[in-house]
Design a protein around this motif. Structure first.
Motif, mmCIF file in Angstrom:
data_model
loop_
_atom_site.group_PDB
_atom_site.id
_atom_site.type_symbol
_atom_site.label_atom_id
_atom_site.label_comp_id
_atom_site.label_asym_id
_atom_site.label_seq_id
_atom_site.Cartn_x
_atom_site.Cartn_y
_atom_site.Cartn_z
ATOM 1 N N PRO A 68 34.946 52.978 -0.914
ATOM 2 C CA PRO A 68 35.126 54.317 -1.559
ATOM 3 C C PRO A 68 35.576 55.410 -0.660
ATOM 4 O O PRO A 68 36.161 56.375 -0.991
ATOM 5 N N ALA A 86 38.481 58.107 -1.667
ATOM 6 C CA ALA A 86 38.093 59.502 -1.549
ATOM 7 C C ALA A 86 39.147 60.105 -0.591
ATOM 8 O O ALA A 86 39.606 61.467 -0.625
ATOM 9 N N ARG A 87 39.946 59.420 0.148
ATOM 10 C CA ARG A 87 40.845 60.238 1.183
ATOM 11 C C ARG A 87 42.069 60.166 0.523
ATOM 12 O O ARG A 87 43.194 60.811 0.975
ATOM 13 N N LEU A 112 29.273 66.831 2.067
ATOM 14 C CA LEU A 112 30.118 66.301 1.176
ATOM 15 C C LEU A 112 29.695 66.787 -0.200
ATOM 16 O O LEU A 112 30.940 67.054 -0.998
ATOM 17 N N VAL A 149 32.868 68.707 -2.031
ATOM 18 C CA VAL A 149 33.990 68.209 -3.185
ATOM 19 C C VAL A 149 33.797 69.260 -4.355
ATOM 20 O O VAL A 149 34.697 69.566 -5.036
ATOM 21 N N ILE A 188 36.891 63.108 5.085
ATOM 22 C CA ILE A 188 36.708 61.649 4.668
ATOM 23 C C ILE A 188 37.215 60.659 5.878
ATOM 24 O O ILE A 188 36.332 59.927 6.559
ATOM 25 N N THR A 208 39.250 63.938 -5.799
ATOM 26 C CA THR A 208 38.519 64.377 -4.809
ATOM 27 C C THR A 208 37.024 64.279 -5.246
ATOM 28 O O THR A 208 36.254 63.843 -4.615
ATOM 29 N N GLY A 245 35.994 60.348 -5.931
ATOM 30 C CA GLY A 245 35.899 59.428 -4.640
ATOM 31 C C GLY A 245 34.803 59.966 -3.740
ATOM 32 O O GLY A 245 34.202 59.478 -3.006
ATOM 33 N N GLY A 246 34.755 61.553 -3.634
ATOM 34 C CA GLY A 246 33.792 61.952 -2.758
ATOM 35 C C GLY A 246 32.292 61.666 -2.986
ATOM 36 O O GLY A 246 31.424 61.412 -2.082
ATOM 37 N N PHE A 261 31.602 58.199 -2.063
ATOM 38 C CA PHE A 261 31.427 57.847 -0.652
ATOM 39 C C PHE A 261 30.142 58.623 -0.157
ATOM 40 O O PHE A 261 29.387 57.922 0.696
#
Length: 433
Positions: A35, A39-40, A95, A99, A136, A196, A199-200, A203
């Motif tokens: 993840p 996220a990055r 986070l 996000v 991230i 973003t 994925g954020g 994570f």
């Protein structure tokens, strides 16, 4: 004198030397690596997506570059505060709202650009877009610190993260460019915002591997200390200056390679030349992480930075594509050891409860150095001679090297001689300077 003393515990197989295979077998690592990579990825898409969208709506690369620069400066200034909040309140707590803010800011910037809003309005929207970029990469590095806790694999983890960053910056811009040119000029920024968000959140859901809030892992792993800023550590301030120099290389190379390609009537070579530079960085990172280093990190950083300054000093004299590609490859090869060693030093310089902030200071320093270098190199290319922008990587690295050599004593790390229980089964090398 720099040496490393290693004492292996009985029964430790020879194959247990630090390496990527052993690193990736660390229990629970994949729960944040996958993840974290997803996220990055949007981070590498942001700048090029903004440039392509704003250039399409305004017809000006200057305006597009200015908006992207505002985003980059905002990222550099706010990233350390994001890191400190993560150390104080936990990565998940930062986070989740982060996000959401970034997604809304990105959508607002897209809408304003498509509505032909004035440039000042784009600048206003660019500030929260950059300020809210999820950190991230530093968060993943902090999680490695929790998993490995002063093990020899920390250098390998730093190298692995450096290679991951390079892969991100290879695929991200390609994806953004394809979306903006083949689908719609706004598709790149819209996709960046969506990735973003998704994925954020994925994570952030990995709670089990995030660092404990406000914990300083001492010898027993449970000691707690009063939370202090990573910036209060003298060694971190020295690393910030050295990473500004690395940012100057990235920014100066981007502008100067583009200007060189344009000056010889082959603008398409820009991608090849920059790709060669990036390939050197990535390959060097892979090799760096596979080596069981016997030299203390502080000395490695000075030596690798001296090599980087020497390589960057030859860029301005290159008069042909082949020579420039060769020197660019060499510069890329020299960057990875400096980056990896700098990140590795954080583990010994900074208490566990402030490491995410420390990593974000370094990330922000690279971004700030890059933004400054892009501006200065562009002005030098316009006002002086073709290739003058290559003086920026040389000047930035040499100034940072002088600072690093002068203040290297502040990079002395904590000495640890305990047996590590996580990630490896042998004693930690003790660096002796």
């Amino acid at each position: 004198m720099a040496s490393t003393v290693t004492s292996e515990s009985p029964g430790t197989p020879v194959s247990s030397r630090p390496g990527y295979g052993q690193l990736l077998r660390t229990r629970g690592a994949w729960t944040f690596l996958l993840p974290g990579f997803a996220a990055r990825q949007p981070f590498a898409m942001l700048t090029i997506s903004i440039v392509l969208l704003v250039q399409h709506t305004t017809g000006s690369y200057g305006a597009a570059g200015a908006v992207a620069a505002v985003t980059g400066v905002s990222l550099a200034l706010f990233a350390p505060f994001t890191g400190r909040l993560s150390d104080r309140h936990g990565q998940r707590a930062v986070l989740l709202p982060g996000v959401l803010v970034h997604t809304l800011a990105g959508l607002s910037l897209t809408a304003l650009a498509l509505a032909d809003a004035p440039l000042w309005a784009l600048f206003v929207a660019a500030v929260p877009t950059g300020a809210s970029v999820p950190q991230i990469g530093p968060m993943v590095r902090a999680r490695w610190g929790v998993k490995l806790q002063d093990s020899p694999l920390m250098t390998t983890a730093a190298a692995f993260e450096s290679v991951t960053d390079e892969l991100t910056f290879v695929f991200g811009p390609l994806l953004a460019t394809a979306l903006c040119t083949a689908v719609d000029p706004a598709a790149g920024l819209l996709t960046e915002a969506a990735l973003t968000l998704v994925g954020g959140l994925l994570f952030a859901a990995q709670r089990g591997t995030q660092p404990a809030v406000g914990a300083d892992a001492g010898v027993d792993g449970h000691a707690r200390v009063k939370h202090a800023s990573a910036l209060s550590v003298p060694g971190v301030r020295v690393l910030i200056v050295s990473f500004l120099g690395i940012g100057a290389v990235f920014g100066g190379m981007q502008v100067s390679l583009a200007a060189f390609s344009e000056s010889i009537g082959e603008p398409g070579l820009n991608g090849v030349l920059y790709g060669t530079f990036a390939a050197g960085n990535m390959l060097s990172g892979v090799v760096c992480g596979a080596i069981a280093w016997k030299v203390a990190p502080r000395r490695r950083l000075v030596v690798s930075y001296a090599a980087l300054g020497l390589a960057a000093s030859g860029l301005w004299a290159a008069q042909s594509v082949v020579v420039l590609a060769g020197i660019g490859l060499l510069v890329g090869v020299c960057i990875a050891p400096a980056l990896i060693t700098g990140y590795t030093l954080v583990d010994g310089l900074v208490p566990a409860g402030a490491r995410t902030e420390a990593f974000t200071w370094l990330t922000g320093a690279v971004a700030l150095g890059q933004a400054a270098a892009v501006t200065v190199a562009g002005q030098m290319e316009d006002r002086l001679w073709d290739g003058a922008g290559f003086l920026v990587p040389m000047g930035g690295t040499l100034l940072a090297l002088a600072t690093l050599v002068t203040l290297r004593s502040r990079l002395s790390t904590r000495v640890v001689s305990r047996t590590v229980a996580r990630g490896v089964g042998h004693r930690v090398p003790v660096a002796v300077d």
